[in-house]
Design a protein around this motif. Structure first.
Motif, mmCIF file in Angstrom:
data_model
loop_
_atom_site.group_PDB
_atom_site.id
_atom_site.type_symbol
_atom_site.label_atom_id
_atom_site.label_comp_id
_atom_site.label_asym_id
_atom_site.label_seq_id
_atom_site.Cartn_x
_atom_site.Cartn_y
_atom_site.Cartn_z
ATOM 1 N N PRO A 236 -4.279 -2.010 -4.540
ATOM 2 C CA PRO A 236 -2.287 -3.555 -5.106
ATOM 3 C C PRO A 236 -0.954 -2.863 -4.676
ATOM 4 O O PRO A 236 -0.574 -3.928 -4.869
ATOM 5 N N LEU A 237 -1.084 -1.847 -4.328
ATOM 6 C CA LEU A 237 0.631 -1.395 -4.075
ATOM 7 C C LEU A 237 0.775 -1.813 -3.106
ATOM 8 O O LEU A 237 2.235 -2.872 -2.945
ATOM 9 N N PHE A 238 -0.011 -1.508 -1.904
ATOM 10 C CA PHE A 238 0.828 -2.353 -0.558
ATOM 11 C C PHE A 238 0.190 -3.437 -0.286
ATOM 12 O O PHE A 238 0.904 -4.333 0.821
ATOM 13 N N GLY A 239 -0.661 -4.074 -0.867
ATOM 14 C CA GLY A 239 -1.411 -5.302 -0.517
ATOM 15 C C GLY A 239 -1.239 -6.377 -1.345
ATOM 16 O O GLY A 239 -0.366 -7.251 -0.665
ATOM 17 N N ALA A 240 -0.194 -5.799 -2.100
ATOM 18 C CA ALA A 240 -0.073 -7.304 -3.335
ATOM 19 C C ALA A 240 0.828 -6.227 -4.104
ATOM 20 O O ALA A 240 1.423 -6.696 -5.508
ATOM 21 N N PRO A 241 2.067 -5.523 -3.380
ATOM 22 C CA PRO A 241 3.206 -5.254 -3.918
ATOM 23 C C PRO A 241 4.013 -6.175 -5.801
ATOM 24 O O PRO A 241 4.367 -5.369 -6.555
ATOM 25 N N GLU A 253 9.015 2.195 -19.327
ATOM 26 C CA GLU A 253 8.748 2.714 -19.882
ATOM 27 C C GLU A 253 7.447 3.990 -20.883
ATOM 28 O O GLU A 253 7.496 4.818 -20.726
ATOM 29 N N LYS A 254 6.311 2.764 -21.160
ATOM 30 C CA LYS A 254 5.626 3.736 -21.237
ATOM 31 C C LYS A 254 5.241 4.870 -20.126
ATOM 32 O O LYS A 254 5.022 5.799 -20.233
ATOM 33 N N ILE A 255 4.970 4.681 -18.944
ATOM 34 C CA ILE A 255 5.226 5.185 -17.597
ATOM 35 C C ILE A 255 5.784 6.214 -17.918
ATOM 36 O O ILE A 255 5.940 7.500 -17.548
ATOM 37 N N ALA A 256 7.090 5.939 -17.488
ATOM 38 C CA ALA A 256 7.890 7.129 -17.781
ATOM 39 C C ALA A 256 7.699 7.879 -18.201
ATOM 40 O O ALA A 256 8.049 9.161 -19.196
ATOM 41 N N ALA A 257 7.596 8.141 -20.116
ATOM 42 C CA ALA A 257 7.147 8.540 -20.842
ATOM 43 C C ALA A 257 6.125 9.370 -21.436
ATOM 44 O O ALA A 257 4.951 10.337 -22.205
ATOM 45 N N ASN A 258 5.553 9.010 -20.173
ATOM 46 C CA ASN A 258 3.443 9.428 -20.271
ATOM 47 C C ASN A 258 2.803 8.544 -21.087
ATOM 48 O O ASN A 258 2.073 9.436 -20.928
ATOM 49 N N GLU A 259 2.933 7.855 -21.070
ATOM 50 C CA GLU A 259 2.376 7.472 -22.173
ATOM 51 C C GLU A 259 1.335 6.686 -21.948
ATOM 52 O O GLU A 259 -0.232 5.917 -22.241
ATOM 53 N N PHE A 260 1.392 6.281 -20.598
ATOM 54 C CA PHE A 260 0.561 5.336 -19.666
ATOM 55 C C PHE A 260 0.250 5.835 -18.576
ATOM 56 O O PHE A 260 1.396 6.317 -17.741
ATOM 57 N N VAL A 261 -0.097 5.902 -17.723
ATOM 58 C CA VAL A 261 -0.451 6.900 -16.636
ATOM 59 C C VAL A 261 -1.002 6.081 -15.386
ATOM 60 O O VAL A 261 -2.174 5.922 -15.747
ATOM 61 N N ILE A 262 -0.426 6.113 -14.753
ATOM 62 C CA ILE A 262 -0.839 5.246 -12.826
ATOM 63 C C ILE A 262 -1.045 6.217 -11.594
ATOM 64 O O ILE A 262 -0.038 6.603 -11.438
ATOM 65 N N GLY A 263 -2.446 6.901 -10.936
ATOM 66 C CA GLY A 263 -1.995 7.530 -9.991
ATOM 67 C C GLY A 263 -2.654 7.073 -9.059
ATOM 68 O O GLY A 263 -3.998 5.841 -9.508
ATOM 69 N N ALA A 264 -2.781 6.721 -8.009
ATOM 70 C CA ALA A 264 -2.783 6.002 -7.197
ATOM 71 C C ALA A 264 -2.815 6.912 -5.884
ATOM 72 O O ALA A 264 -2.739 7.422 -5.498
ATOM 73 N N ALA A 265 -3.749 6.238 -5.056
ATOM 74 C CA ALA A 265 -4.137 6.600 -3.722
ATOM 75 C C ALA A 265 -2.985 5.906 -2.678
ATOM 76 O O ALA A 265 -2.558 5.063 -2.637
ATOM 77 N N ASP A 266 -2.770 6.459 -1.489
ATOM 78 C CA ASP A 266 -2.133 6.926 -0.443
ATOM 79 C C ASP A 266 -0.586 6.582 -0.219
ATOM 80 O O ASP A 266 -0.462 6.253 -1.511
ATOM 81 N N THR A 267 0.148 5.838 1.204
ATOM 82 C CA THR A 267 1.955 6.106 0.794
ATOM 83 C C THR A 267 2.311 5.555 1.665
ATOM 84 O O THR A 267 3.085 5.789 2.388
ATOM 85 N N ILE A 268 1.456 4.265 1.652
ATOM 86 C CA ILE A 268 2.099 3.118 3.221
ATOM 87 C C ILE A 268 2.372 1.962 1.988
ATOM 88 O O ILE A 268 2.846 1.621 1.422
ATOM 89 N N GLY A 269 3.390 1.134 3.492
ATOM 90 C CA GLY A 269 4.377 -0.107 2.898
ATOM 91 C C GLY A 269 4.733 0.160 1.455
ATOM 92 O O GLY A 269 6.025 1.104 1.521
ATOM 93 N N GLU A 270 5.106 -0.205 0.503
ATOM 94 C CA GLU A 270 6.643 -0.631 -0.214
ATOM 95 C C GLU A 270 5.667 1.007 -1.555
ATOM 96 O O GLU A 270 6.326 1.007 -2.214
ATOM 97 N N GLU A 271 4.181 1.463 -1.587
ATOM 98 C CA GLU A 271 3.947 2.723 -2.288
ATOM 99 C C GLU A 271 4.804 3.767 -2.658
ATOM 100 O O GLU A 271 4.950 3.618 -4.173
ATOM 101 N N VAL A 272 5.868 3.800 -2.149
ATOM 102 C CA VAL A 272 6.884 4.877 -1.851
ATOM 103 C C VAL A 272 8.172 4.106 -2.916
ATOM 104 O O VAL A 272 8.588 4.555 -3.730
ATOM 105 N N ALA A 273 8.330 3.288 -2.458
ATOM 106 C CA ALA A 273 9.703 2.388 -3.370
ATOM 107 C C ALA A 273 8.849 2.011 -4.342
ATOM 108 O O ALA A 273 9.997 2.544 -5.359
ATOM 109 N N ILE A 274 7.861 1.906 -4.546
ATOM 110 C CA ILE A 274 7.239 1.201 -5.887
ATOM 111 C C ILE A 274 7.304 3.041 -7.301
ATOM 112 O O ILE A 274 7.538 2.912 -8.039
ATOM 113 N N ALA A 275 6.875 3.678 -6.505
ATOM 114 C CA ALA A 275 6.989 5.274 -6.631
ATOM 115 C C ALA A 275 8.590 5.315 -7.438
ATOM 116 O O ALA A 275 8.863 5.875 -8.206
ATOM 117 N N LYS A 276 9.322 5.364 -6.695
ATOM 118 C CA LYS A 276 11.275 5.125 -6.755
ATOM 119 C C LYS A 276 11.394 4.636 -8.163
ATOM 120 O O LYS A 276 11.918 4.898 -8.973
#
Length: 330
Positions: A236-241, A253-276
């Motif tokens: 979903p991150l590198f195939g449909a960024p 804001e919820k992700i930043a406050a750890n009120e909503f969490v997403i753990g994802a596999a891989d670090t290709i395509g735009e994934e690292v940019a999405i992490a930033k």
């Protein structure tokens, strides 16, 4: 006349070179599908090996079905490659572990067979000499570790998976559940460790990024109290960024406050940019280029009867918003 002779000579030389290339012994890599950027990184590693070993009697030959959803197509390619006289070893990333195991049994190859990126099921492991790639159980466990660290009390979650017959994804999902629950071997989370998988999960997307984003959209709509996703492959991150960004920007804001969490596999395509951008809690990435680059050497060792470890793990890269600039090992 002299010019014509030179042209004929040049053509003959080119034909000779082409014939020499055609006569090279092929170290075949068969992936789940050519439409996936992850597997293209494996191809780049394969081609890098070729460029560094141009004078070798071997060449790395990369192939696979057009689509990662074509399990039968991959099995047919494996069968065809095993029947080619030029194939002297093969590395397979099984989309459907059971189907590929049956294909190998039927072909009864006399050449070395190994798995790459995804393995056969444990009961079929004797059909291959070694597995080269990610420690998928550990990868899933680390995804779960990040989610549990961010949200220790747990909550309602959903896992996004790929192909239900892909052994690597199933091992990641097991590691993820084991991490969150603090137990081993659970096939579903029902409150263990505070975590519960909601109805309709896991979602199997056949490695389709857009389908993964749509599934997460539907799950969020049906479960307003959901606290996170465990994404077992980065599709979903590198195939449909952009659709992924559009879905999770309202939750930033919820992700930043750890009120909503997403753990994802891989670090290709735009994934690292999405992490930033703070739209994922953590990425746990593989090293597909290294897989493609190492596979020919391992196959040559197998051909020569040299001892090869089983498995051969290629390591992980772990990225968060804070480490995104330095998380990828070069």
């Amino acid at each position: 006349m002299k010019k014509l002779g030179l042209l004929v000579a040049a053509a003959a030389l080119a034909l000779s070179a082409g014939t020499a290339m055609a006569q090279k012994k092929q170290l075949v890599i068969v992936v789940k599908g050519l439409d996936n950027p992850f597997f293209e990184a494996i191809n780049q590693g394969c081609q890098k090996w070729n460029s560094e070993n141009a004078s070798s009697e071997y060449e790395c030959f990369y192939t696979g079905p057009a689509s990662t959803s074509d399990e039968a197509g991959e099995a047919q390619i494996v069968q065809d490659m095993l029947g080619k006289p030029s194939t002297v070893a093969i590395a397979i990333s099984p989309s459907n572990a059971k189907l590929i195991a049956q294909t190998i049994k039927t072909a009864a190859p006399t050449i070395p067979v190994m798995t790459l990126d995804a393995d056969l099921a444990k009961e079929d492991a004797a059909l291959r000499k070694t597995y080269l790639g990610t420690d998928n159980y550990l990868m899933g466990k680390r995804i779960g570790d990040y989610m549990k660290e961010a949200l220790p009390k747990g909550g309602k979650v959903c896992s996004i998976q790929g192909n239900p017959g892909a052994d690597n994804i199933l091992r990641r999902a097991q590691g993820w559940r084991d991490s969150l629950s603090g137990q081993e071997g659970l096939t579903e989370l029902k409150g263990e460790g505070g975590w519960t998988e909601v109805a309709g999960c896991p979602v199997f997307t056949n490695d389709d990024g857009a389908k993964g984003v749509q599934a997460m959209t539907d799950i969020l709509a049906a479960n307003p109290d959901l606290v996170g996703f465990g994404i077992m492959g980065g599709w979903p991150l590198f195939g449909a960024p952009q659709p992924y960004r559009d879905l999770f920007k309202p939750l930033a804001e919820k992700i930043a406050a750890n009120e909503f969490v997403i753990g994802a596999a891989d670090t290709i395509g735009e994934e690292v940019a999405i992490a930033k951008e703070g739209l994922v809690t953590a990425l746990v990435g593989q090293r597909p280029f290294e897989m493609g680059y190492k596979a020919p050497t391992v196959m040559i060792d197998l051909i020569g009867g040299k001892p090869v470890e089983d498995p051969v793990f290629t390591g992980l890269d772990e990225c968060t918003k804070d480490t995104a600039d330095t998380c990828i090992q070069k």
